[in-house]
Design an enzyme around this catalytic site. Structure first.
Site, PDB file in Angstrom:
ATOM      1  N   HIS A 199       0.839  -1.203   0.000  1.00 19.39           N
ATOM      2  CA  HIS A 199       0.000   0.000   0.000  1.00 19.39           C
ATOM      3  C   HIS A 199       0.878   1.259   0.000  1.00 19.39           C
ATOM      4  O   HIS A 199       0.609   2.223  -0.705  1.00 19.39           O
ATOM      5  CB  HIS A 199      -0.879   0.037   1.255  1.00 19.39           C
TER       6      HIS A 199
ATOM      7  N   SER B  22       0.112  -9.009   1.030  1.00 17.43           N
ATOM      8  CA  SER B  22      -1.342  -8.909   1.110  1.00 17.43           C
ATOM      9  C   SER B  22      -1.741  -8.745   2.566  1.00 17.43           C
ATOM     10  O   SER B  22      -1.095  -9.311   3.459  1.00 17.43           O
ATOM     11  CB  SER B  22      -1.987 -10.183   0.544  1.00 17.43           C
TER      12      SER B  22
HETATM   13  P1  AMP Z   1      -6.639  -3.524  -0.474  1.00 12.43           P
HETATM   14  O1  AMP Z   1      -6.456  -2.791   0.811  1.00 12.43           O
HETATM   15  O2  AMP Z   1      -6.247  -4.946  -0.421  1.00 12.43           O
HETATM   16  O3  AMP Z   1      -7.997  -3.285  -1.073  1.00 12.43           O
HETATM   17  O4  AMP Z   1      -5.609  -2.869  -1.489  1.00 12.43           O
HETATM   18  C1  AMP Z   1      -5.599  -1.490  -1.724  1.00 12.43           C
HETATM   19  C2  AMP Z   1      -4.723  -1.215  -2.908  1.00 12.43           C
HETATM   20  O5  AMP Z   1      -3.401  -1.674  -2.647  1.00 12.43           O
HETATM   21  C3  AMP Z   1      -5.178  -1.941  -4.181  1.00 12.43           C
HETATM   22  O6  AMP Z   1      -4.986  -1.077  -5.284  1.00 12.43           O
HETATM   23  C4  AMP Z   1      -4.248  -3.112  -4.249  1.00 12.43           C
HETATM   24  O7  AMP Z   1      -4.047  -3.596  -5.553  1.00 12.43           O
HETATM   25  C5  AMP Z   1      -2.975  -2.497  -3.695  1.00 12.43           C
HETATM   26  N1  AMP Z   1      -2.087  -3.549  -3.207  1.00 12.43           N
HETATM   27  C6  AMP Z   1      -2.376  -4.546  -2.326  1.00 12.43           C
HETATM   28  N2  AMP Z   1      -1.330  -5.355  -2.181  1.00 12.43           N
HETATM   29  C7  AMP Z   1      -0.352  -4.867  -2.988  1.00 12.43           C
HETATM   30  C8  AMP Z   1       0.980  -5.282  -3.288  1.00 12.43           C
HETATM   31  N3  AMP Z   1       1.514  -6.361  -2.747  1.00 12.43           N
HETATM   32  N4  AMP Z   1       1.688  -4.541  -4.165  1.00 12.43           N
HETATM   33  C9  AMP Z   1       1.162  -3.443  -4.750  1.00 12.43           C
HETATM   34  N5  AMP Z   1      -0.099  -3.006  -4.507  1.00 12.43           N
HETATM   35  C10 AMP Z   1      -0.840  -3.711  -3.639  1.00 12.43           C
END
Ligand code: AMP
Length: 392
Positions: free
Chosen positions: A96, A262
């Site tokens: 993030h 993640s």
């Molecule tokens: P989330 O909180 O999982 O909904 O993710 C929020 C944003 O962070 C989304 O655009 C995801 O694609 C991005 N994101 C999550 N994990 C990663 C990662 N390992 N590398 C790059 N971006 C990420």
């Protein structure tokens, strides 16, 4: 520190005004910005008030409601500032933060939204157990904002953390498949791959992003390549609904062995963490086929499927006290614009290799074992992808 509105307007008039966004960004000097108070909302000055007394990370404001955020947005617009939006569900990690960094390189202001959107979780999915780490999230953002200040980059000026009543003002959010309420649907894109396993997922994602984009009116939005199909959904949302924002996709942040970061990884624990790398390994085997000149689906995918089968077989043959069982949901080779499966990679477009596995709850957790959050009993869905670049 209340500044009279007329002072602010005078201040705005004297600020260096350039209509060209690029020039504006070049001339932006965030290190010397100082917060000023305007109608009860702290906002930021673009002119070089060289007072260094302000703590460098005192600038981030937390908003829970739409109206004050909109007002802040208007002030920034009048002040020729640009907003890069990073939507998240919290439980922040360095993936993030890499998005925030990128947004801070390209904008004067970065806004991070933290909202666990119920409508993208199916009725039987992990909404209740989704990790919530507000304090740590804020600390991470504060630390990063300090670094951004030192580096003279754009700053994290707002965190938007709305309630569900705010995000769904006229109806309780509905996660059922018929879905009562106002939703955005994308067919067939939203029903493929992740959407096939999680039928309401992209309806929820597209809907909540439309709401966030309407509330924040960002100049640019930043999404991670980690969620490949989501990036296609967002690009389509912006295009099909004529949203005036630029979509920026940032590369996936990974652990040294390749596991994609993640928020859900905290549930894995050591045993499932070790086996969970199977998906990335499988995709890399398929990527190697493409890099060696293979273009047909079968030729590219077979080593990936084979690797998944082999690791699954190894785990099946271990004692329940030692093993980590998983199910492969899909391994896909898809068109990068539509996410539809391809029989042969078009060399002018490339393709997206992607997959999902479900790490099953541990059968026999051991005394003293690192089980991760939830004692190893929460099933964890892992997704990953590799972009196969066009060769022509
Ligand atoms: P989330 O909180 O999982 O909904 O993710 C929020 C944003 O962070 C989304 O655009 C995801 O694609 C991005 N994101 C999550 N994990 C990663 C990662 N390992 N590398 C790059 N971006 C990420």
């Amino acid at each position: 520190m209340a500044a009279h509105p007329s002072l602010l307007m005078a201040h705005l008039r004297t600020a260096a005004v350039s209509t060209a966004r690029a020039r504006l960004l070049r001339s932006f000097t965030p290190v010397v910005r100082a917060p000023i108070s305007y109608n009860g909302i702290r906002c930021l000055s673009t002119t070089a008030s060289r007072r260094s007394a302000f703590a460098v990370n005192d600038l981030t404001q937390v908003f829970h409601d739409v109206a004050p955020l909109r007002k802040f947005r208007r002030d920034l617009l009048l002040n020729q500032r640009t907003v890069g939006l990073v939507p998240t569900m919290g439980a922040l990690h360095s993936g993030h933060l890499s998005l925030v960094r990128r947004a801070a390189e390209e904008n004067t202001d970065v806004w991070v939204t933290i909202y666990v959107n119920p409508t993208q979780f199916g009725l039987n999915e992990d909404l209740a157990s989704y990790p919530k780490t507000w304090e740590t999230d804020m600390e991470m953002l504060r630390d990063l904002d300090r670094q951004l200040a030192r580096e003279g980059k754009g700053r994290i000026s707002a965190v938007f953390a709305p309630s569900t009543n705010t995000m769904y003002p006229t109806s309780p959010p509905d996660s059922s498949i018929p879905g009562v309420g106002s939703f955005i649907e994308m067919r067939p894109l939203g029903q493929l791959l992740e959407g096939a396993s999680r039928p309401v997922f992209f309806r929820g994602v597209a809907t909540v992003c439309m709401k966030l984009f309407n509330i924040c009116t960002p100049d640019s939005v930043y999404f991670g390549q980690k969620d490949a199909q989501q990036t296609v959904v967002i690009k389509k949302l912006v295009k099909d609904f004529h949203l005036d924002t630029k979509v920026v996709i940032c590369e996936t942040s990974r652990e040294p062995d390749g596991l994609a970061l993640s928020s859900r990884n905290v549930y894995l624990g050591e045993r499932r963490r070790k086996v969970g790398i199977v998906l990335n390994q499988a995709l890399r085997k398929a990527e190697a086929q493409y890099n060696s000149g293979k273009r047909l689906r079968g030729d590219i995918l077979w080593p990936a499927v084979d690797h998944g089968d082999r690791v699954q077989h190894e785990q099946d043959n271990l004692q329940p006290s030692k093993r980590a069982l998983f199910q492969v949901d899909y391994i896909s080779l898809a068109d990068p614009d539509t996410m539809e499966e391809v029989e042969k990679v078009d060399e002018t477009k490339g393709a997206i290799l992607s997959g999902a596995v479900k790490m099953m709850p541990l059968e026999e957790p051991q005394e003293g074992e690192d089980l991760g959050l939830g004692g190893g009993q929460v099933a964890v869905r892992l997704i990953d992808n590799i972009v196969l670049k066009p060769t022509q």
